[in-house]
Each structure stands twice: as C-alpha cells, then as structure tokens.
Design a protein around this motif. Structure first.
Motif, PDB file in Angstrom:
ATOM      1  N   LEU A 186     -71.677  65.252  89.188  1.00 43.36           N
ATOM      2  CA  LEU A 186     -72.176  65.578  90.524  1.00 43.36           C
ATOM      3  C   LEU A 186     -73.113  66.770  90.441  1.00 43.36           C
ATOM      4  CD1 LEU A 186     -68.878  65.360  92.626  1.00 43.36           C
ATOM      5  CD2 LEU A 186     -70.811  63.798  92.753  1.00 43.36           C
ATOM      6  N   PRO A 187     -74.139  66.802  91.264  1.00 47.54           N
ATOM      7  CA  PRO A 187     -74.993  68.006  91.305  1.00 47.54           C
ATOM      8  C   PRO A 187     -74.217  69.172  91.886  1.00 47.54           C
ATOM      9  CG  PRO A 187     -75.597  66.490  93.064  1.00 47.54           C
ATOM     10  CD  PRO A 187     -74.610  65.762  92.194  1.00 47.54           C
ATOM     11  N   ARG A 188     -74.518  70.352  91.404  1.00 49.26           N
ATOM     12  CA  ARG A 188     -73.828  71.546  91.894  1.00 49.26           C
ATOM     13  C   ARG A 188     -74.872  72.518  92.417  1.00 49.26           C
ATOM     14  NH1 ARG A 188     -68.633  74.502  89.274  1.00 49.26           N
ATOM     15  NH2 ARG A 188     -68.474  76.212  90.767  1.00 49.26           N
ATOM     16  N   ARG A 189     -74.804  72.768  93.720  1.00 52.23           N
ATOM     17  CA  ARG A 189     -75.756  73.654  94.365  1.00 52.23           C
ATOM     18  C   ARG A 189     -75.054  74.905  94.868  1.00 52.23           C
ATOM     19  NH1 ARG A 189     -76.784  68.411  96.518  1.00 52.23           N
ATOM     20  NH2 ARG A 189     -78.788  67.549  95.808  1.00 52.23           N
ATOM     21  N   PRO A 190     -75.749  76.020  94.984  1.00 52.65           N
ATOM     22  CA  PRO A 190     -75.144  77.214  95.592  1.00 52.65           C
ATOM     23  C   PRO A 190     -74.763  76.934  97.041  1.00 52.65           C
ATOM     24  CG  PRO A 190     -77.179  77.775  94.438  1.00 52.65           C
ATOM     25  CD  PRO A 190     -77.117  76.275  94.487  1.00 52.65           C
ATOM     26  N   VAL A 191     -73.563  77.310  97.428  1.00 54.44           N
ATOM     27  CA  VAL A 191     -73.065  77.014  98.775  1.00 54.44           C
ATOM     28  C   VAL A 191     -73.580  78.065  99.752  1.00 54.44           C
ATOM     29  CG1 VAL A 191     -71.013  76.676 100.187  1.00 54.44           C
ATOM     30  CG2 VAL A 191     -71.012  75.928  97.802  1.00 54.44           C
ATOM     31  N   ILE A 295     -69.742  61.178  95.884  1.00 54.66           N
ATOM     32  CA  ILE A 295     -68.700  62.202  95.764  1.00 54.66           C
ATOM     33  C   ILE A 295     -67.323  61.566  95.682  1.00 54.66           C
ATOM     34  CG2 ILE A 295     -67.622  64.158  96.924  1.00 54.66           C
ATOM     35  CD1 ILE A 295     -70.384  64.727  98.178  1.00 54.66           C
ATOM     36  N   ALA A 296     -67.073  60.548  96.516  1.00 61.19           N
ATOM     37  CA  ALA A 296     -65.777  59.865  96.482  1.00 61.19           C
ATOM     38  C   ALA A 296     -65.548  59.194  95.137  1.00 61.19           C
ATOM     39  CB  ALA A 296     -65.693  58.844  97.610  1.00 61.19           C
ATOM     40  N   ALA A 297     -66.578  58.582  94.567  1.00 61.58           N
ATOM     41  CA  ALA A 297     -66.427  57.916  93.272  1.00 61.58           C
ATOM     42  C   ALA A 297     -66.196  58.911  92.151  1.00 61.58           C
ATOM     43  CB  ALA A 297     -67.662  57.073  92.979  1.00 61.58           C
ATOM     44  N   ALA A 298     -66.711  60.136  92.295  1.00 62.86           N
ATOM     45  CA  ALA A 298     -66.584  61.137  91.239  1.00 62.86           C
ATOM     46  C   ALA A 298     -65.384  62.050  91.420  1.00 62.86           C
ATOM     47  CB  ALA A 298     -67.853  61.982  91.181  1.00 62.86           C
TER      48      ALA A 298
END
Length: 559
Positions: A186-191, A295-298
């Motif tokens: 999954l991509p991870r971005r700053p929240v 997201i659900a699949a990962a």
C-alpha cells in the motif's frame, strides 16, 4: 378415532361481570401487569424501572424514584432500547457530514498541574534507589504519596496513563512489521491533521458509506445455513469472528496511512445470516472505491498465539491445579504446563496461529449530507442495534432446522476456541493462560465470545472514532436535556416535576427494603411522571410557537 373440535371461547359484549365468567373466559382477560407494561411502552417509559433512593443533602429528604434500566435490547426493554438507538442515530448524523473540524485541542497545562507533575518526577527519582536498597518502608511511603498526587491530578482534569513506579516485569514482545509476501503493498503518505472531506464543484462535500465482509467458509443456502456442513470451515469462521475487531483496527490504520488524512468513521458490527460478522461504516469525506478495495485486500491481522489446532486434553483428563507449585500441571506427570510467556516466546513461535483477512465483497457508496438517502443509510446503520446478535442473524422462532444445526456447529467450535490470552480454554491445549489461578475451570470461559447467542462477536457493536463529533453519548444526552430546559424557561412553564437542584446522593436499594414499592407501583409512578413531563413540554411548544400570519381568525379559533 376422531376428535371433536372444542368450541371457541368468547367474551360477552358490553361490561363484564367477572363473577359470572367461566374459567376459560377469565383466562382471556388482560392481566393488569400487561396493561401497565403496554401503557408504559406507548408512553416510552422503561418497562422494568430500577428503584433508586435519592437523598437531598440540603433538606435531608429521601425519595425512592424509578430509574430507567438503560437496556439496549428490545427483548428486555423496548422503550430504553429505542431511546438508545435514537441517540446513536443523532451521534451518527452530527459527525457524518461536518464542514468544520471538531475542536479537539487539549487545554494548556495549568501551573498547579505542572507543580504536581514535578513533585511526581522527584518521587520517581527517589523510588529507584530505595527499591535497590530494599527499604520497603520508604518505598511504601513513596507509593502512597504518588497515589495521592495521581488522585489530585485526575481531579484537576489530567487524563491519560500516568507512568507507573514499578515497570512491568516483561516488556511487550516486538515483532517484525514487515508485510507478508502474499499481501499487496500500500502507498504510505504523511497523515494530514484534518478530518473533513474535500469540496467538489465549490459546493458539494459528499461522504462515504462502506460495508466490509469476511471471507467465504463454504456454500450456504438463502437462510445462511451450510449446504455441506462437513466441508464448511467452522474452525476458521469461529477464529475470524473472535479476531474481527483486530482486523478492523488494522484496516483503519492502513486507511489513514494510505489516503493521507485522519479518516473518521461511525460503524456498526452486525452478523450475516451465516453467522459471520460484517461491518457497516459511515466515513466522513470521500475515498475512492478503488482505494478502499485495495486497502481491504491488503489488510490482515496475524494472531501470534500458541498453536491450538489440536486439543491436548479433553473430558475428565484435564490439567490439575498444584497449590504447592502454584501452577497448572499435567494430570499424569505432575509437571507444570508452559506459561503464556514461555509459549509465546518469539523463539518458540515460527508462524502465526491464525491470520484474518477480509472477503472479496466490499461495498462503497457516496452519500450527500442532508439528503433522504443519508437519513435512510443512518437508519440502516442502526437497524439491528436493538436486537441480540442471534436475533439479527435470524435465529428466532422461524429459523429452519438447517439454520439451527448450523448455529450449533458454530457454537461448538467457539466453545473450544480461546478468546484471549487469559481464556481458561488454553488449558485444554496444554498452556497456562496469562494470570492463571486456581479458580479457573479447564475449558470453561465466561467470555461473551463463547455464548451461543453472540456467535463469537464479543466486542462492542458500535465503533466510533475519537474525532467523529468530539462528543460522547453523555454529551448528547446533556444536550437533549438542556434543550428541553431552555424551551420550558423560554415559555415560562414551571415543570410539575421540578425538584430542588440538590446536591443529591444516590443509593441502590435492596430486595426487601420496607420503603421500596413493588415493581408495578414503580411502573405506574414512572408512567405518571412521563405524562406530566409530556404535558409540560407540549405546553411549552404551544407557548413558543408563533402563529401563522396566513391563518384567519376563524381558522385559529377552529384549531
């Protein structure tokens, strides 16, 4: 041999003289308690009020008053359950389509709070050398002083966990956070520090309705019962149901990291007809269908517990408690069973005991605030909150034989599936549960997950994120009460039920107390009180309602 039909029993028309009725006719008459209970439901009054003793600390007056039971189950108390459901609907509605950020900034520390925290720091510094020297008297004095400081800090409004003087004997096991090879990345971005959604076309701020389900365990019929029970994976179904809350927590963590903002949600956990839990959520703001499905699949949750595929003990051949060794021991060798820390040591576990994942069905829909569709989905979210898990799954009087057999098979698997590290069922698998004690019964756990009517759903049915509306249920109740009080004050209506502002002290009553009236009398008092409240409220509404200027004088008199 034929049987003759019995004639139907009827009651005479008009006024009834009960002395002239037959026994069969008297059995058709309504019971007084049933009439009172039905009247209470019609007025929205709790049908099983609790007797509480209210003591006015100013005047010393003592009254026994009926207090609602507060049940959320309609099979126990429909008025209280409906009230709780309406409150949840208000909570969902107020936070779903917010246009401004809810106020969540904590208050600045006061000087007194900082002074007490500084004294607590000095106590921490003095406690460590005293403990090393073995000065138990000094340690006890420091512990008492810290307890007083903590109590004062709480009274001054400090929340959160305070650092303990004695650190835990064993730190939490840190496992690798590396993702599984079979799980997509999954991509991870700053929240970002925002919770409201984006605006489209300068005027529309839609939100999202999401439904997540678990994987399939085998083919089922239209009622949710397994078509082939021998091939249906009841073991995986039971474990997935127990660990479903952990999977949801992981899903929201992944969602926030993936989309890059603090996603807020109001969700409910409900059972499907097959007995597996699924999740409905109202999400503030918009997230694309593709992202949510990705997201659900990962998303997955690994359960790092000892392997519990096969029981070590069963029947009468179960571990015994050894008072001398203060441990559970093998019934044959009398050797202590492995403790929980020993059984979960990273060197002893080469793979997770179970892994929970979502199924392929992910339903996503965009909703505009203030529309009829939004209200319909709020009702759908809270539709089954007044029912038990078994009732919501269709396990009622109309359930089919196959449905009941399916539920029994699932309950049998849940009965031998550990629900937590402290579950006594671990003794059947040769492991001492965490915090084991002599009062445990091997294989018998009182947790809700093992009760047949809960179908493994032992946690909360409603999950609300912290920044949803910045209000608790108590805040919503207080707002409703404040609205009524302000309306009465604006209309100049003095409530007939008004009492002094106290302060009051409340006591629970006991069975047999001479001043406590019977339950039917309490119920009648509650009905009378509600009727007076309603009359005062209706009078205030009429007094504050402005007349319609388009209405003629003749129409006003007729009204």
């Amino acid at each position: 041999m034929t049987t003759t039909e019995q004639p139907a029993v009827t009651l005479p028309d008009g006024p009834i003289d009960q002395d002239k009725l037959t026994r069969a006719q008297k059995a058709l008459l309504a019971l007084s308690d049933d009439v009172a209970a039905q009247l209470a439901e019609d007025h929205g009054v709790c049908v099983r009020p609790l007797a509480m003793r209210r003591i006015d600390l100013t005047s010393g007056r003592v009254d026994v008053v009926p207090v609602p039971c507060g049940s959320t189950r309609e099979d126990k108390c429909r008025p209280c359950a409906d009230k709780a459901r309406r409150l949840r609907m208000v909570q969902c509605r107020e936070g779903w389509h917010l246009e401004h950020e809810p106020v969540t900034k904590p208050a600045d520390p006061t000087e007194r709070q900082k002074e007490l925290m500084a004294v607590r720091a000095d106590m921490h510094a003095a406690y460590a050398p005293a403990k090393e020297e073995g000065d138990e008297t000094e340690c006890e004095e420091i512990r008492d002083a810290v307890a007083e400081i903590d109590a004062e800090l709480r009274a001054l409004g400090v929340r959160g966990r305070l650092a303990p003087l004695d650190p835990p004997d064993r730190l939490a096991v840190k496992r690798s956070t590396r993702r599984r090879q079979d799980a997509p990345n999954l991509p991870r971005r700053p929240v970002e520090n925002r919770t409201v959604g984006a605006v489209y076309a300068g005027r529309y701020r839609p939100s999202t309705f999401l439904t997540l389900t678990l994987d399939s365990y085998g083919r089922v019929d239209k009622h949710g019962a397994a078509l082939d029970p021998d091939r249906y994976d009841y073991r995986r179904a039971a474990r997935d149901a127990i660990h479903f809350p952990k999977l949801l927590d992981r899903f929201w963590q992944n969602t926030r990291r993936c989309v890059g903002w603090d996603v807020q949600y109001f969700g409910t956990v409900e059972p499907q007809k097959r007995g597996a839990p699924h999740f409905h959520a109202a999400i503030r703001g918009t997230i694309s269908r593709a992202e949510l499905r990705m997201i659900a699949a990962a998303t997955y949750h690994q359960v790092w517990w000892p392997n519990h595929d096969h029981q070590t003990y069963s029947g009468d051949h179960v571990p015994r408690w050894d008072a001398i060794k203060t441990a559970w021991v093998d019934p044959d060798t009398r050797e202590p069973l492995p403790t929980w820390d020993e059984a979960t040591d990273p060197d002893a576990l080469d793979a997770p005991a179970h892994t929970v994942t979502f199924g392929e069905q992910v339903h996503v829909k965009g909703i505009l605030g203030g529309t009829e569709e939004a209200g319909r989905h709020i009702g759908y979210l809270t539709k089954y909150l007044t029912k038990s898990v078994g009732q919501a799954a269709g396990l009622n009087d109309t359930a089919t034989t196959r449905q009941r057999a399916h539920a029994r098979r699932l309950a049998a698997e849940l009965a031998i599936t550990p629900c937590s590290p402290r579950c006594p069922i671990w003794l059947l698998f040769g492991v001492q549960p965490r915090g084991s004690r002599s009062s445990m019964v091997p294989g018998v756990c009182k947790g809700k997950a093992h009760r047949p009517e809960h179908l493994g759903i032992a946690g909360r049915r409603v999950l609300v994120s912290r920044k949803w509306s910045n209000k608790s249920l108590a805040d919503h109740r207080a707002e409703r009460s404040s609205f009524v009080r302000q309306l009465l004050a604006r209309a100049g209506v003095q409530p007939a039920y008004a009492v002094d502002d106290g302060p009051f002290e409340w006591e629970t009553t006991k069975a047999g107390d001479p001043d406590v009236p019977p339950r039917p009398v309490l119920l009648l008092h509650a009905i009378h009180q509600r009727q007076r409240w309603r009359a005062d409220y209706d009078a205030a509404v009429l007094a504050t309602t402005e007349p319609d200027p388009d209405c003629s004088a003749t129409e006003s008199e007729a009204a």
